[in-house]
Motif scaffolding. Sequence first.
Motif, PDB file in Angstrom:
ATOM      1  N   ASN A 137      29.154  43.715  -6.315  1.00  0.00           N
ATOM      2  CA  ASN A 137      29.072  42.303  -6.699  1.00  0.00           C
ATOM      3  C   ASN A 137      27.685  41.940  -7.225  1.00  0.00           C
ATOM      4  O   ASN A 137      27.399  40.776  -7.479  1.00  0.00           O
ATOM      5  N   VAL A 138      26.824  42.953  -7.418  1.00  0.00           N
ATOM      6  CA  VAL A 138      25.432  42.718  -7.826  1.00  0.00           C
ATOM      7  C   VAL A 138      25.244  43.021  -9.309  1.00  0.00           C
ATOM      8  O   VAL A 138      25.702  44.047  -9.807  1.00  0.00           O
ATOM      9  N   VAL A 139      24.555  42.121 -10.001  1.00  0.00           N
ATOM     10  CA  VAL A 139      24.051  42.375 -11.357  1.00  0.00           C
ATOM     11  C   VAL A 139      22.540  42.257 -11.268  1.00  0.00           C
ATOM     12  O   VAL A 139      22.011  41.264 -10.751  1.00  0.00           O
ATOM     13  N   CYS A 140      21.833  43.276 -11.735  1.00  0.00           N
ATOM     14  CA  CYS A 140      20.377  43.283 -11.566  1.00  0.00           C
ATOM     15  C   CYS A 140      19.663  43.763 -12.823  1.00  0.00           C
ATOM     16  O   CYS A 140      20.253  44.380 -13.701  1.00  0.00           O
ATOM     17  N   SER A 141      18.380  43.450 -12.875  1.00  0.00           N
ATOM     18  CA  SER A 141      17.564  43.825 -14.034  1.00  0.00           C
ATOM     19  C   SER A 141      16.478  44.807 -13.616  1.00  0.00           C
ATOM     20  O   SER A 141      16.084  44.866 -12.457  1.00  0.00           O
ATOM     21  N   GLN A 142      16.010  45.568 -14.589  1.00  0.00           N
ATOM     22  CA  GLN A 142      14.903  46.499 -14.368  1.00  0.00           C
ATOM     23  C   GLN A 142      13.889  46.287 -15.476  1.00  0.00           C
ATOM     24  O   GLN A 142      14.251  46.235 -16.659  1.00  0.00           O
TER      25      GLN A 142
ATOM     26  N   LYS B 112      29.312  50.101  -9.951  1.00  0.00           N
ATOM     27  CA  LYS B 112      30.749  50.368  -9.973  1.00  0.00           C
ATOM     28  C   LYS B 112      31.047  51.476  -8.975  1.00  0.00           C
ATOM     29  O   LYS B 112      30.545  52.591  -9.120  1.00  0.00           O
ATOM     30  N   ALA B 113      31.843  51.132  -7.967  1.00  0.00           N
ATOM     31  CA  ALA B 113      32.135  52.065  -6.880  1.00  0.00           C
ATOM     32  C   ALA B 113      30.842  52.642  -6.301  1.00  0.00           C
ATOM     33  O   ALA B 113      30.742  53.825  -5.988  1.00  0.00           O
ATOM     34  N   GLY B 114      29.828  51.776  -6.204  1.00  0.00           N
ATOM     35  CA  GLY B 114      28.554  52.176  -5.625  1.00  0.00           C
ATOM     36  C   GLY B 114      27.612  52.895  -6.559  1.00  0.00           C
ATOM     37  O   GLY B 114      26.505  53.253  -6.164  1.00  0.00           O
ATOM     38  N   LYS B 115      28.007  53.096  -7.813  1.00  0.00           N
ATOM     39  CA  LYS B 115      27.149  53.816  -8.762  1.00  0.00           C
ATOM     40  C   LYS B 115      26.462  52.820  -9.700  1.00  0.00           C
ATOM     41  O   LYS B 115      27.116  51.989 -10.330  1.00  0.00           O
ATOM     42  N   LYS B 116      25.150  52.916  -9.793  1.00  0.00           N
ATOM     43  CA  LYS B 116      24.369  52.048 -10.677  1.00  0.00           C
ATOM     44  C   LYS B 116      24.727  52.348 -12.133  1.00  0.00           C
ATOM     45  O   LYS B 116      24.629  53.495 -12.577  1.00  0.00           O
ATOM     46  N   THR B 117      25.144  51.326 -12.852  1.00  0.00           N
ATOM     47  CA  THR B 117      25.697  51.508 -14.212  1.00  0.00           C
ATOM     48  C   THR B 117      25.014  50.575 -15.200  1.00  0.00           C
ATOM     49  O   THR B 117      24.931  49.369 -14.986  1.00  0.00           O
ATOM     50  N   LEU B 118      24.542  51.133 -16.301  1.00  0.00           N
ATOM     51  CA  LEU B 118      23.841  50.355 -17.313  1.00  0.00           C
ATOM     52  C   LEU B 118      24.786  49.406 -18.049  1.00  0.00           C
ATOM     53  O   LEU B 118      25.851  49.815 -18.519  1.00  0.00           O
ATOM     54  N   LEU B 119      24.371  48.141 -18.135  1.00  0.00           N
ATOM     55  CA  LEU B 119      25.137  47.139 -18.880  1.00  0.00           C
ATOM     56  C   LEU B 119      24.547  46.900 -20.270  1.00  0.00           C
ATOM     57  O   LEU B 119      25.272  46.850 -21.268  1.00  0.00           O
ATOM     58  N   ASP B 120      23.217  46.721 -20.338  1.00  0.00           N
ATOM     59  CA  ASP B 120      22.598  46.351 -21.603  1.00  0.00           C
ATOM     60  C   ASP B 120      21.095  46.602 -21.532  1.00  0.00           C
ATOM     61  O   ASP B 120      20.527  46.673 -20.442  1.00  0.00           O
TER      62      ASP B 120
END
Length: 381
Positions: A274-279, A369-377
């Motif tokens: 449920n998290v969206v995060c930035s780096q 997604k299913a606990g895996k950090k996934t790049l959005l943009d």
Amino acid sequence: MTFKFHKLLPVSAAVVALATMSAYASADQIVKIGHVGPLTGGSAHLGKDNENGARLAIEEINAKGLTIGGQKITLQLDGQDDGADPRQATQVAQKLVDDKVVAVIGHLNSGASIPASKIYSDAGIVQISPSATNPAYTQQGFKTTFRVVATDAQQGPALANYAGTALNVKTVAVIDDSTAYGQGLANEFEKTAKARGIKVLSHDATNDKAVDFRAILTKVKGENPDAIMFGGMDATGGPFAKQAKQLGLRAKILAGDGVCTESLANLAGAAADNVVCSQAGMALERMDGGAAFSAKYAKRFGHAIEFDAPFTYDTVYIIVDAMKRANSTDAAKILAAIPTTDYKGVIGETTFDSKGDLKHGVISLYNYKAGKKTLLDVVKM
């Protein structure tokens, strides 16, 4: 025979003296580079990851051999633990000055980097943070402060714009951990959110040692926001997201780079999805040298990169590049060469503006997604 024996004595002594002098002449000069991050406490895994990146670069450079000004150089990493604590940060900063390091990589947290920066400035030692994002760090007028990541003045708006555009967020509650980093990021997010018409329902504060967020979350649940912006690190962000899910909040959790780690899935459990995060930097998978660096790192340390190791790795090479251009290991001459840096490494091209910030910052956005950090943009600033 006696005559010959006495005649040979000074010759033998001379040979020994020459050999000794030759050995000293060929001995490598030890040059210390400092690294500071939290090696204890809730963010210790991130601090160790940063230190590992720097250590990998130093081991590589020593293995290849380094000569500056005709002298063979052996680099030595002087690693220190600031516990992500401002007071401890100033103490270890002074220790590094006393240790006569020629440059410092760190600190990890803005709340540690900012108070320590005056000590390095007073000593005339360059400080390059691989992860401090609070804009204030480079706005103090010091000529010694640099960073190799984007700032919260870029990260906060990128996250708010994504929330409004891609997630269709109309209302948001803001919570920060009262640190220079968490509060600064939350404030930058809030400014942009308001400017683009997102309604900020509330702004609450917790602290970076908190473990129970149910009181704040119960209050926020009554406000029923579309999203919650959390300014903090993964050690608190993980439990925060988990407790929000347990309390049945529908809101999406938004967070910055302090939360956006590989460890978040372990800390938040299923709530990480449920998290969206930035780096505040280029995504590892988009770095030209990312795959090769990941393989080297895993081979050396036996596990995957946690977070900012590529940034500390490049920072060592940036410091050595300055040594080469200055043809010196003198701290003042290294500092003088840093502003004209134009270095292409794993994280991309590094050039600094007049304040010590990157000329071209990049923000990467992720979800899980299913606990895996996934790049959005990836957003270029």
